[in-house]
Design an enzyme around this catalytic site. Structure first.
Site, PDB file in Angstrom:
ATOM      1  N   HIS A  39       7.872   7.851   6.862  1.00 44.06           N
ATOM      2  CA  HIS A  39       8.027   6.429   6.533  1.00 44.06           C
ATOM      3  C   HIS A  39       6.716   5.816   6.030  1.00 44.06           C
ATOM      4  CE1 HIS A  39       9.978   2.388   7.957  1.00 44.06           C
ATOM      5  NE2 HIS A  39       9.230   2.208   6.890  1.00 44.06           N
ATOM      6  N   LYS A 122      18.018   4.596   2.073  1.00 41.55           N
ATOM      7  CA  LYS A 122      17.441   3.569   2.938  1.00 41.55           C
ATOM      8  C   LYS A 122      18.162   2.247   2.699  1.00 41.55           C
ATOM      9  CE  LYS A 122      14.302   1.506   5.621  1.00 41.55           C
ATOM     10  NZ  LYS A 122      12.851   1.417   5.517  1.00 41.55           N
ATOM     11  N   ASP A 249       4.977   3.820   9.074  1.00 44.13           N
ATOM     12  CA  ASP A 249       5.366   2.609   8.342  1.00 44.13           C
ATOM     13  C   ASP A 249       4.135   2.034   7.625  1.00 44.13           C
ATOM     14  OD1 ASP A 249       6.939   0.690   7.251  1.00 44.13           O
ATOM     15  OD2 ASP A 249       7.136  -0.531   9.047  1.00 44.13           O
ATOM     16  N   HIS A 253      -1.396  -4.089   2.398  1.00 41.28           N
ATOM     17  CA  HIS A 253      -1.523  -5.289   1.558  1.00 41.28           C
ATOM     18  C   HIS A 253      -3.018  -5.581   1.504  1.00 41.28           C
ATOM     19  CE1 HIS A 253       2.796  -6.082   1.703  1.00 41.28           C
ATOM     20  NE2 HIS A 253       2.754  -5.833   2.999  1.00 41.28           N
TER      21      HIS A 253
HETATM   22  O1  DOR Z   1       6.047  -5.158   7.618  1.00 41.81           O
HETATM   23  C1  DOR Z   1       6.630  -4.431   6.841  1.00 41.81           C
HETATM   24  N1  DOR Z   1       6.174  -4.275   5.593  1.00 41.81           N
HETATM   25  N2  DOR Z   1       7.750  -3.812   7.217  1.00 41.81           N
HETATM   26  C2  DOR Z   1       8.477  -3.068   6.362  1.00 41.81           C
HETATM   27  O2  DOR Z   1       9.459  -2.496   6.761  1.00 41.81           O
HETATM   28  C3  DOR Z   1       8.116  -2.999   4.939  1.00 41.81           C
HETATM   29  C4  DOR Z   1       6.722  -3.304   4.749  1.00 41.81           C
HETATM   30  C5  DOR Z   1       6.235  -3.461   3.347  1.00 41.81           C
HETATM   31  O3  DOR Z   1       6.734  -2.796   2.444  1.00 41.81           O
HETATM   32  O4  DOR Z   1       5.300  -4.236   3.159  1.00 41.81           O
HETATM   33 ZN    ZN Z   2       8.779   0.329   6.238  1.00 47.54          ZN
END
Ligand code: DOR
Ligand code: ZN
Length: 381
Positions: A39, A122, A249, A253
């Site tokens: 993930h 997904k 995950d 950013h």
């Molecule tokens: O906080 C998150 N950001 N959760 C996710 O499932 C996707 C992700 C993203 O792509 O920034």
């Molecule tokens: Zn995710």
């Protein structure tokens, strides 16, 4: 024991000493299968200012991850064959092995059926980065019976909805980043009857919502951080065998984006997951066998990835060497992820990967990256 590698395969595991062109002395260290992170969000195409397949894969290598499965909430989203082919082309620069999850939309069932060699479909049932939330019941029903493993981003009542939808199909259901006691127990109840797999993320294991006081938006992700009680339930689930995988995950950013008032959700995780778990191992919170099961073996089994996840003769030479005594601080400026920050910045951790071997090549060694491209994984039917 000695592990012999020829080209990209493990050819022999023996106590004999055979001749080799190159020898890595792992004395005092431990060799485990390379981690499979099922993930990640490596942001390509569409948001390569946050991450791309090269920088993301470098972060993976530095974290002992030899294979990742990329999520479809890129832009454009990976919801049709053209987008998938384009992603395949872009991922060729990755230095660790890779695979892809295919995205579901309200009207792409024909594309889903065409998609080959993918890890899962997904389905976003709750809001997160990218506009991929799916609510139409009829569309959901079709997707859940598509003959492919279904991965879901679902929380609260949507976990129950996903479980209800999967009951009339033969598919496996993979619940991503389970974060609460309630969601975990709703999944556990179902496990007896159906193939329901539970994933947890390291940030939910090592942070709670209290950490938001100090970290602010750098500790904001979806699903959000929960209470200590929820966190304890996840650890209990790991010990009981109710949790099937730990996955990063990894959702980078930029700092600038995180500083805005309408900041995006997500935290990076590839470089810190294994050190956090090894540090927990040193504190006797988890066993090495468990880490290998949840981070290597089970991802390979659940997503049916060929020849990976185990150290076995004829399997791919994807290995991670760990030093349980190495102590080091997580430092933002030393990270390989393009976003250059981590919610774990400043944490002193004991237990780090020292070498990451992908397809027989050393791509990470003592803090340095060696840029050798890897390849896409294959799956069993
Ligand atoms: O906080 C998150 N950001 N959760 C996710 O499932 C996707 C992700 C993203 O792509 O920034
Ligand atoms: Zn995710």
């Amino acid at each position: 024991k000695n592990i012999f590698i020829k080209e990209d395969k493990i050819t022999k595991i023996t106590s004999q000493e055979l001749k080799a062109d190159e020898v890595i002395d792992a004395k005092g260290k431990i060799v485990i299968p390379g981690l499979i992170d099922p993930h990640v969000h490596f942001r390509e195409p569409g948001a390569t200012h946050k991450e791309d397949f090269l920088t993301g894969s470098m972060a993976a290598a530095a974290g002992g991850i030899t294979t990742f499965l990329d999520m479809p909430n890129t832009s454009p989203p990976t919801t049709n064959m053209r987008a998938l082919d384009e992603k395949r082309r872009l991922a060729k620069k990755s230095i660790v092995n890779y695979g892809f999850h295919f995205g579901a939309s309200n009207d792409n069932i024909a594309e889903i059926e065409k998609a080959e060699n993918i890890a899962s479909v997904k389905v976003y049932m709750d809001y997160t980065t990218g506009n991929m939330k799916l609510e139409e019941y009829d569309a959901l029903k079709k997707i859940f019976s598509c003959n492919k493993t279904v991965s879901v981003h679902a929380e609260n009542d949507n976990v129950l909805k996903a479980i209800e939808l999967i009951q009339n199909s033969n598919n496996a259901l993979y619940i991503a980043h389970t974060s609460s006691n309630r969601d975990l127990h709703n999944c556990i109840k179902e496990k007896i009857k159906n193939d329901v797999f539970v994933e947890v993320a390291p940030h939910h294991l090592f942070l709670t919502k209290k950490d938001i006081d100090e970290l602010g938006s750098y500790a904001e992700m979806k699903p959000s951080l929960k209470s200590k009680k929820d966190q304890d339930a996840l650890w209990q689930g790991i010990h009981n065998g109710d949790v099937d995988t730990i996955a990063t995950d990894h959702a980078p950013h930029t700092k600038e984006e995180k500083r805005e008032s309408n900041y995006p959700f997500g935290v990076p995780g590839c470089e810190t997951m294994l050190p956090l778990l090894l540090n927990a191992l040193n504190k006797k919170r988890i066993e090495l066998k468990k880490i290998v099961e949840l981070c290597c073996e089970n991802p390979a089994k659940i997503f049916k990835i060929k020849s990976k996840g185990f150290i076995k003769e004829n399997f791919d030479a994807d290995l991670t060497i760990i030093d349980l005594d190495m102590e080091k601080e997580v430092r933002n400026d030393e990270l390989f992820t393009k976003c250059k920050w981590s919610p774990f910045d400043g944490w002193n951790l004991k237990g780090w990967p020292t070498h990451t071997i992908v397809n027989g090549n050393i791509v990470f060694q003592n803090g340095k990256i060696n840029n050798i491209v890897a390849k896409e994984v294959d799956y069993h039917e």
